[in-house]
Design an enzyme around this catalytic site. Structure first.
Site, PDB file in Angstrom:
ATOM      1  N   GLY A 134      -2.300  -8.152  -4.454  1.00 34.41           N
ATOM      2  CA  GLY A 134      -2.402  -9.711  -4.421  1.00 34.41           C
ATOM      3  C   GLY A 134      -0.802  -9.563  -2.974  1.00 34.41           C
TER       4      GLY A 134
ATOM      5  N   ASP B 288      -5.334   0.045   4.841  1.00 35.53           N
ATOM      6  CA  ASP B 288      -4.650   0.188   5.882  1.00 35.53           C
ATOM      7  C   ASP B 288      -4.887   2.099   6.283  1.00 35.53           C
ATOM      8  OD1 ASP B 288      -3.182  -2.166   6.415  1.00 35.53           O
ATOM      9  OD2 ASP B 288      -1.915  -1.607   4.804  1.00 35.53           O
TER      10      ASP B 288
ATOM     11  N   ARG C 228      -8.168   1.688   7.643  1.00 36.69           N
ATOM     12  CA  ARG C 228      -8.409   0.895   8.867  1.00 36.69           C
ATOM     13  C   ARG C 228      -8.127   2.234  10.387  1.00 36.69           C
ATOM     14  NH1 ARG C 228      -6.100  -4.574   6.704  1.00 36.69           N
ATOM     15  NH2 ARG C 228      -7.853  -5.468   6.347  1.00 36.69           N
TER      16      ARG C 228
ATOM     17  N   HIS D  27       3.342  -3.240   3.727  1.00 36.18           N
ATOM     18  CA  HIS D  27       1.365  -3.628   4.047  1.00 36.18           C
ATOM     19  C   HIS D  27       2.238  -4.794   4.547  1.00 36.18           C
ATOM     20  CE1 HIS D  27      -2.796  -4.942   3.962  1.00 36.18           C
ATOM     21  NE2 HIS D  27      -2.340  -6.044   3.598  1.00 36.18           N
TER      22      HIS D  27
END
Ligand code: LMR
Length: 352
Positions: free
Chosen positions: A134, A163, A166, A191
């Site tokens: 979260g 991340d 990605r 993040h």
């Protein structure tokens, strides 16, 4: 149970009726995350509002007949749901609503994490590990850590594996290689859009990524923002945050801790920076390159190369996290109440 099965692992999940959990819970129950000899109990935390949906999730889990799923417990009280938990996957958090300031979001979600951390401190297993998903996940994890003094600080993680995944995808696409050949990729820091996907230490088919992709401008000016803004780009397409790929990255994160890291490789996780070898402020949850022996624990890899460009980017992300920490001083026992001075809107990948 068969004799080769391990002791049942108790996994608490918050935001259990949400989209990320709807993908993740079935991966956990199938055995593809913790192994086919690891029975699990799921302890699902919802809210009053999501109670019916949570019951629906439990019905689907029952109907899937997973042999490794020993039990499913539902509740809305963290003190009950977190009892004896070995893992707490803290997915639930409020998204930023219209007109809400960043400091309001930090405050609202921070309060949720104070309550949940206190409950974990009281009732979870003494070696419980926590993964915060979260947002803003790094600072939520820091709040959690300081509100659970009886649990090991190093057991708090915030998710940056999405991340990393990605970044690997973009490097593989650019190099025209399959993504499994992309290794040693760390995404450092927060993040948020200040995150730092590290192409300096990354490898493609065993070679330095910058020797395979000989385009420094692309690496600095296209690759880096593309990875950092991927969450936002996805929200524009979908109209909601990433869910399936987040669930996959949570599974990857967990697996990385239970499978020995291959030599010369790493995984990214945001962990407590105390004693870190890179000079990052020690009281932050900061994503760094880690490796594991496969025992559920990790160590920070200490020999990543940092050049001037990377050092400056790490500083930006560190500065942002220091500002976030200032904004939540009132939620951290013993911290000085500092002024919240977040000016730029750079906090979440999905919000730019
Ligand atoms: C993501 O990276 O996809 C999410 O963290 C985006 C968001 O802000 O929910």
């Amino acid at each position: 149970m068969t004799s080769s099965w391990k002791k049942t692992m108790k996994i608490a999940v918050t935001g259990a009726a949400g989209q990320i959990s709807n993908h993740l819970l079935f991966m956990l129950a199938s055995g593809e995350v913790f192994g086919r000899n690891q029975p699990i109990s799921l302890q699902l935390l919802g809210s009053e509002r999501s109670r019916e949906a949570l019951e629906g999730v439990a019905m689907e889990l029952e109907d899937s007949l997973y042999p490794l799923l020993a039990s499913v417990k539902l509740g809305i009280d963290p003190h009950k749901v977190f009892e004896d938990a070995d893992w707490a996957l803290l997915i639930g958090a409020k998204p930023r609503g219209p007109g809400m300031e960043r400091k309001d979001l930090l405050d609202i979600n921070g309060q949720i994490f104070v309550e949940q951390a206190k409950a974990l401190n009281e009732v979870a297993s003494r070696d419980c590990k926590m993964l915060v998903v979260g947002n803003p996940c790094n600072t939520n994890a820091l709040i959690g850590l300081h509100n659970s003094p009886d649990l090991p600080a190093r057991n708090w993680h915030a998710l940056t594996r999405l991340d990393e995944n990605r970044a690997k995808c973009q490097l593989a696409l650019k190099a025209g290689k399959f993504y499994t050949s992309v290794t040693n990729v760390c995404v450092w820091g927060n993040h948020s859009t200040t995150q730092v996907p590290d192409f300096l230490n990354a490898k493609i088919a065993g070679k330095r990524a910058s020797n395979v992709i000989r385009d420094s401008q692309w690496l600095k000016e296209e690759f880096t923002p593309k990875v950092a803004n991927r969450g936002g780009a996805l929200i524009k397409k979908w109209g909601r945050s990433s869910a399936a790929s987040t669930a996959v990255s949570i599974a990857d994160h967990l697996r990385s801790l239970y499978v020995p890291t291959p030599a010369g490789d790493c995984f990214s996780t945001a962990v407590y920076a105390k004693g870190n070898p890179y000079g990052v402020d020690e009281d932050l949850i900061f994503s760094m390159p880690c490796r594991s022996n496969g025992d559920g624990d990790y160590e920070i890899i200490d020999d990543f190369v940092i050049d001037d460009w990377l050092a400056a980017k790490l500083k930006e992300s560190e500065d942002e996290l220091l500002k976030e920490r200032d904004c939540v001083g009132h939620l951290i026992p013993g911290a000085e109440r500092a002024v919240c001075a977040i000016v730029e809107d750079t906090m979440l990948p999905g919000e730019n």
